[in-house]
Write a protein that holds these residues in place. Structure first.
Motif, PDB file in Angstrom:
ATOM      1  N   LEU A 200      42.337   8.872   6.683  1.00 26.91           N
ATOM      2  CA  LEU A 200      41.834   8.473   8.003  1.00 26.91           C
ATOM      3  C   LEU A 200      40.682   9.378   8.408  1.00 26.91           C
ATOM      4  O   LEU A 200      40.662  10.572   8.094  1.00 26.91           O
ATOM      5  CB  LEU A 200      42.947   8.557   9.050  1.00 26.91           C
ATOM      6  CG  LEU A 200      44.224   7.761   8.761  1.00 26.91           C
ATOM      7  CD1 LEU A 200      45.261   8.052   9.820  1.00 26.91           C
ATOM      8  CD2 LEU A 200      43.927   6.276   8.690  1.00 26.91           C
ATOM      9  N   LYS A 201      39.723   8.801   9.145  1.00 26.37           N
ATOM     10  CA  LYS A 201      38.577   9.543   9.658  1.00 26.37           C
ATOM     11  C   LYS A 201      38.261   9.074  11.069  1.00 26.37           C
ATOM     12  O   LYS A 201      38.289   7.878  11.368  1.00 26.37           O
ATOM     13  CB  LYS A 201      37.360   9.343   8.760  1.00 26.37           C
ATOM     14  CG  LYS A 201      36.096  10.029   9.266  1.00 26.37           C
ATOM     15  CD  LYS A 201      34.878   9.653   8.442  1.00 26.37           C
ATOM     16  CE  LYS A 201      33.604  10.220   9.035  1.00 26.37           C
ATOM     17  NZ  LYS A 201      32.401   9.802   8.296  1.00 26.37           N
ATOM     18  N   CYS A 202      37.957  10.029  11.934  1.00 24.82           N
ATOM     19  CA  CYS A 202      37.617   9.703  13.326  1.00 24.82           C
ATOM     20  C   CYS A 202      36.184   9.187  13.391  1.00 24.82           C
ATOM     21  O   CYS A 202      35.274   9.786  12.802  1.00 24.82           O
ATOM     22  CB  CYS A 202      37.778  10.943  14.202  1.00 24.82           C
ATOM     23  SG  CYS A 202      37.546  10.631  15.961  1.00 24.82           S
ATOM     24  N   PRO A 203      35.912   8.077  14.074  1.00 25.34           N
ATOM     25  CA  PRO A 203      34.530   7.573  14.174  1.00 25.34           C
ATOM     26  C   PRO A 203      33.622   8.555  14.916  1.00 25.34           C
ATOM     27  O   PRO A 203      34.076   9.420  15.664  1.00 25.34           O
ATOM     28  CB  PRO A 203      34.693   6.256  14.950  1.00 25.34           C
ATOM     29  CG  PRO A 203      36.116   5.885  14.796  1.00 25.34           C
ATOM     30  CD  PRO A 203      36.883   7.172  14.688  1.00 25.34           C
ATOM     31  N   GLU A 204      32.322   8.417  14.701  1.00 30.18           N
ATOM     32  CA  GLU A 204      31.343   9.333  15.292  1.00 30.18           C
ATOM     33  C   GLU A 204      31.336   9.258  16.813  1.00 30.18           C
ATOM     34  O   GLU A 204      31.216  10.269  17.501  1.00 30.18           O
ATOM     35  CB  GLU A 204      29.945   9.025  14.741  1.00 30.18           C
ATOM     36  CG  GLU A 204      29.809   9.210  13.238  1.00 30.18           C
ATOM     37  CD  GLU A 204      29.981  10.649  12.808  1.00 30.18           C
ATOM     38  OE1 GLU A 204      29.762  11.542  13.660  1.00 30.18           O
ATOM     39  OE2 GLU A 204      30.342  10.890  11.643  1.00 30.18           O
ATOM     40  N   LEU A 205      31.460   8.056  17.347  1.00 28.81           N
ATOM     41  CA  LEU A 205      31.444   7.912  18.808  1.00 28.81           C
ATOM     42  C   LEU A 205      32.704   8.479  19.444  1.00 28.81           C
ATOM     43  O   LEU A 205      32.662   9.004  20.564  1.00 28.81           O
ATOM     44  CB  LEU A 205      31.295   6.424  19.182  1.00 28.81           C
ATOM     45  CG  LEU A 205      29.980   5.758  18.767  1.00 28.81           C
ATOM     46  CD1 LEU A 205      30.003   4.286  19.148  1.00 28.81           C
ATOM     47  CD2 LEU A 205      28.789   6.451  19.410  1.00 28.81           C
ATOM     48  N   LEU A 206      33.819   8.370  18.735  1.00 28.99           N
ATOM     49  CA  LEU A 206      35.085   8.860  19.297  1.00 28.99           C
ATOM     50  C   LEU A 206      35.203  10.367  19.196  1.00 28.99           C
ATOM     51  O   LEU A 206      35.800  11.018  20.069  1.00 28.99           O
ATOM     52  CB  LEU A 206      36.251   8.177  18.589  1.00 28.99           C
ATOM     53  CG  LEU A 206      37.656   8.450  19.131  1.00 28.99           C
ATOM     54  CD1 LEU A 206      37.751   8.025  20.587  1.00 28.99           C
ATOM     55  CD2 LEU A 206      38.699   7.738  18.291  1.00 28.99           C
ATOM     56  N   VAL A 207      34.645  10.977  18.147  1.00 30.62           N
ATOM     57  CA  VAL A 207      34.776  12.423  17.967  1.00 30.62           C
ATOM     58  C   VAL A 207      33.989  13.188  19.022  1.00 30.62           C
ATOM     59  O   VAL A 207      34.271  14.370  19.276  1.00 30.62           O
ATOM     60  CB  VAL A 207      34.316  12.814  16.551  1.00 30.62           C
ATOM     61  CG1 VAL A 207      32.797  12.803  16.449  1.00 30.62           C
ATOM     62  CG2 VAL A 207      34.859  14.181  16.152  1.00 30.62           C
ATOM     63  N   GLU A 208      33.004  12.560  19.672  1.00 27.87           N
ATOM     64  CA  GLU A 208      32.244  13.233  20.726  1.00 27.87           C
ATOM     65  C   GLU A 208      33.118  13.624  21.899  1.00 27.87           C
ATOM     66  O   GLU A 208      32.840  14.610  22.594  1.00 27.87           O
ATOM     67  CB  GLU A 208      31.102  12.327  21.206  1.00 27.87           C
ATOM     68  CG  GLU A 208      30.049  12.023  20.149  1.00 27.87           C
ATOM     69  CD  GLU A 208      29.272  13.255  19.727  1.00 27.87           C
ATOM     70  OE1 GLU A 208      29.162  14.177  20.554  1.00 27.87           O
ATOM     71  OE2 GLU A 208      28.794  13.300  18.582  1.00 27.87           O
ATOM     72  N   HIS A 209      34.201  12.866  22.152  1.00 27.66           N
ATOM     73  CA  HIS A 209      35.093  13.171  23.270  1.00 27.66           C
ATOM     74  C   HIS A 209      36.003  14.362  22.972  1.00 27.66           C
ATOM     75  O   HIS A 209      36.631  14.891  23.897  1.00 27.66           O
ATOM     76  CB  HIS A 209      35.945  11.951  23.606  1.00 27.66           C
ATOM     77  CG  HIS A 209      35.141  10.753  24.011  1.00 27.66           C
ATOM     78  ND1 HIS A 209      34.565  10.628  25.259  1.00 27.66           N
ATOM     79  CD2 HIS A 209      34.792   9.632  23.331  1.00 27.66           C
ATOM     80  CE1 HIS A 209      33.911   9.482  25.328  1.00 27.66           C
ATOM     81  NE2 HIS A 209      34.042   8.857  24.176  1.00 27.66           N
ATOM     82  N   TYR A 210      36.101  14.766  21.714  1.00 23.90           N
ATOM     83  CA  TYR A 210      36.986  15.864  21.341  1.00 23.90           C
ATOM     84  C   TYR A 210      36.220  17.163  21.091  1.00 23.90           C
ATOM     85  O   TYR A 210      36.826  18.179  20.797  1.00 23.90           O
ATOM     86  CB  TYR A 210      37.780  15.496  20.081  1.00 23.90           C
ATOM     87  CG  TYR A 210      38.830  14.441  20.329  1.00 23.90           C
ATOM     88  CD1 TYR A 210      40.127  14.783  20.662  1.00 23.90           C
ATOM     89  CD2 TYR A 210      38.521  13.079  20.233  1.00 23.90           C
ATOM     90  CE1 TYR A 210      41.091  13.822  20.895  1.00 23.90           C
ATOM     91  CE2 TYR A 210      39.483  12.113  20.457  1.00 23.90           C
ATOM     92  CZ  TYR A 210      40.774  12.484  20.787  1.00 23.90           C
ATOM     93  OH  TYR A 210      41.721  11.517  21.022  1.00 23.90           O
ATOM     94  N   LYS A 211      34.906  17.147  21.203  1.00 18.36           N
ATOM     95  CA  LYS A 211      34.116  18.359  21.002  1.00 18.36           C
ATOM     96  C   LYS A 211      34.091  19.181  22.285  1.00 18.36           C
ATOM     97  O   LYS A 211      33.964  18.623  23.379  1.00 18.36           O
ATOM     98  CB  LYS A 211      32.672  18.005  20.613  1.00 18.36           C
ATOM     99  CG  LYS A 211      32.523  17.396  19.238  1.00 18.36           C
ATOM    100  CD  LYS A 211      31.050  17.079  18.984  1.00 18.36           C
ATOM    101  CE  LYS A 211      30.844  16.381  17.666  1.00 18.36           C
ATOM    102  NZ  LYS A 211      29.431  16.014  17.440  1.00 18.36           N
ATOM    103  N   PRO A 212      34.173  20.519  22.193  1.00 22.37           N
ATOM    104  CA  PRO A 212      33.962  21.358  23.387  1.00 22.37           C
ATOM    105  C   PRO A 212      32.515  21.236  23.872  1.00 22.37           C
ATOM    106  O   PRO A 212      31.617  20.852  23.127  1.00 22.37           O
ATOM    107  CB  PRO A 212      34.283  22.775  22.881  1.00 22.37           C
ATOM    108  CG  PRO A 212      35.077  22.588  21.624  1.00 22.37           C
ATOM    109  CD  PRO A 212      34.604  21.294  21.021  1.00 22.37           C
ATOM    110  N   LEU A 213      32.320  21.582  25.136  1.00 18.20           N
ATOM    111  CA  LEU A 213      30.995  21.459  25.729  1.00 18.20           C
ATOM    112  C   LEU A 213      29.992  22.386  25.058  1.00 18.20           C
ATOM    113  O   LEU A 213      28.842  22.004  24.809  1.00 18.20           O
ATOM    114  CB  LEU A 213      31.074  21.758  27.226  1.00 18.20           C
ATOM    115  CG  LEU A 213      29.776  21.589  28.020  1.00 18.20           C
ATOM    116  CD1 LEU A 213      29.288  20.152  27.926  1.00 18.20           C
ATOM    117  CD2 LEU A 213      29.984  21.989  29.469  1.00 18.20           C
ATOM    118  N   SER A 214      30.422  23.595  24.743  1.00 17.39           N
ATOM    119  CA  SER A 214      29.512  24.535  24.081  1.00 17.39           C
ATOM    120  C   SER A 214      29.112  24.034  22.696  1.00 17.39           C
ATOM    121  O   SER A 214      27.951  24.169  22.289  1.00 17.39           O
ATOM    122  CB  SER A 214      30.187  25.904  23.971  1.00 17.39           C
ATOM    123  OG  SER A 214      31.401  25.800  23.234  1.00 17.39           O
ATOM    124  N   CYS A 215      30.072  23.437  21.988  1.00 16.87           N
ATOM    125  CA  CYS A 215      29.768  22.911  20.657  1.00 16.87           C
ATOM    126  C   CYS A 215      28.796  21.735  20.742  1.00 16.87           C
ATOM    127  O   CYS A 215      27.861  21.627  19.938  1.00 16.87           O
ATOM    128  CB  CYS A 215      31.062  22.489  19.968  1.00 16.87           C
ATOM    129  SG  CYS A 215      30.826  21.707  18.355  1.00 16.87           S
TER     130      CYS A 215
END
Length: 380
Positions: A200-215
């Motif tokens: 399984l792999k998280c889509p690019e659009l969905l992974v943006e919601h799991y990134k910290p703000l600094s990252c």
């Protein structure tokens, strides 16, 4: 004695019928035969009778329907494992969807509950499946976000590893897990490895919601570095140029103000020394004058006093020459009193200011006198 003659009776068969009675007498006879008016019901009584009859009929029909409904036995369900089509049969009802019918009884499949004679989806299992799918999604997306931000983690995560951590042998839980796997398969990217394991792999659009703000900010800078570096250089150059222009303007304005103060002090010193029969010194040490009129913050800026010295050097009314004081060489400044235009102008300004102040004082005293009433005396 003579006997009375006997009358013969006429035979009715051969006798003629009597004449009919007149019409008026017949009408009278019929009117006397009509029933009295009190024998028939009135209009109000007729409506009451009709209402009572209708209510009685309705109650009888309702009771008959209720008795028939309670006494009627429901039809059994047709067996779901037979090939015979019972949809048009009156013997049994067809087995509903998501149900298993055996010997006329209904049992719903896993994930469904029985409501009457049908099987509806179980809301608790749906909620459990959504929670499981959310848990798997968060783990896969967090692993990918750590890989993008820190270089730690995996892009593709094995599905068996994720499902084994939340495994359970409960039948309801297994069915919820099956539904969660369907949801995850539609939400995340999947691929099959050569060993038959699904990743399984998280889509690019969905992974943006799991990134910290600094990252996210760091990755954005790296992505737009080729555009941001020239813009930053231009902004810094513009800021430095603007700061230099403002500093030049400040130095020129402040140096002129200090130059005016230097001229006033030197002129006043020179005039004072001449008025006391030449006993005073007409000059002032430049360093002493600098420390007198400059603030401690301005003394740290040598360029400011340098501009003042340039203005003094350009002024022909000021002399600059070295002098030995207590064995140390000093540079002194002196105002040339003879032929000075500044002293006359200053005197004229002083006289004008004195005249204005005297006029204002006179005007104030006149206003006070006008406010006094007749007979009052102004007290000093």
């Amino acid at each position: 004695m003579a006997s009375t003659p006997k009358r013969r009776r006429k035979n009715p068969r051969y006798s003629s019928p009597p004449p009919p009675p007149p019409l008026s007498s017949a009408v009278r006879t019929l009117s006397s035969i009509e029933p009295p008016l009190s024998l028939l019901p009135s209009k109000a009584e007729f409506f009451k009778l009709a209402a009572v009859v209708s209510i009685a009929v309705s109650v009888a029909v309702a009771c008959n329907y209720v008795v028939t409904l309670f006494n009627r036995q429901p039809k059994p369900f047709c067996d779901s494992d037979t090939e015979f089509d019972y949809h048009l049969s009156d013997i049994c009802d067809s087995c509903p969807s998501h149900g298993i019918c055996t010997e006329g009884k209904l049992e719903c499949m896993s994930g469904y509950r029985r409501y009457g004679r049908s099987c509806l989806e179980d809301g608790d299992i749906n909620e459990m499946a959504k929670n499981l799918a959310k848990l798997v999604e968060s783990r896969a997306c967090e692993s990918y976000s750590q890989y993008l931000c820190k270089g730690v983690g995996n892009v593709w995560v094995q599905g068996n590893e994720l499902w084994n951590t939340i495994d359970n042998d409960n039948t309801t839980y297994l069915y919820a897990k099956q539904k969660a796997m369907e949801i995850v398969g539609n939400l995340l990217e999947t691929r099959d490895t050569g060993t038959g394991i699904k990743e399984l792999k998280c889509p690019e659009l969905l992974v943006e919601h799991y990134k910290p703000l600094s990252c996210s900010f760091h990755l954005w800078l790296l992505e737009h570095a080729l555009f941001l570096i020239p813009c930053c250089v231009l902004l810094m150059g513009f800021g430095l140029m603007l700061r230099r222009i403002r500093r030049r303007h400040y130095l020129s304005v402040r140096a002129e103000e200090l130059y005016e103060q230097v001229c006033d002090i030197l002129e006043e010193t020179a005039l004072t020394s001449r008025s006391v029969n030449g006993e005073g010194e007409p000059w002032i040490v430049a360093s002493w004058l600098r420390d007198h009129i400059l603030t401690p913050r301005e003394r740290r800026d040598p360029l400011l006093w340098k501009k003042v010295e340039d203005l003094v050097q350009e002024d022909s009314r000021l002399d600059r020459y070295p002098k030995m004081l207590k064995g140390e060489p000093k540079v002194v400044w002196e105002w040339q009193v003879e032929g000075s235009l500044r002293s006359s102008g200053k005197k004229n300004k002083d006289s004008i200011n004195k005249r204005k102040s005297s006029e204002q004082s006179n005007l104030g005293s006149n206003q006070v006198i006008r406010r006094l009433k007749p007979g009052e005396v102004l007290k000093c």
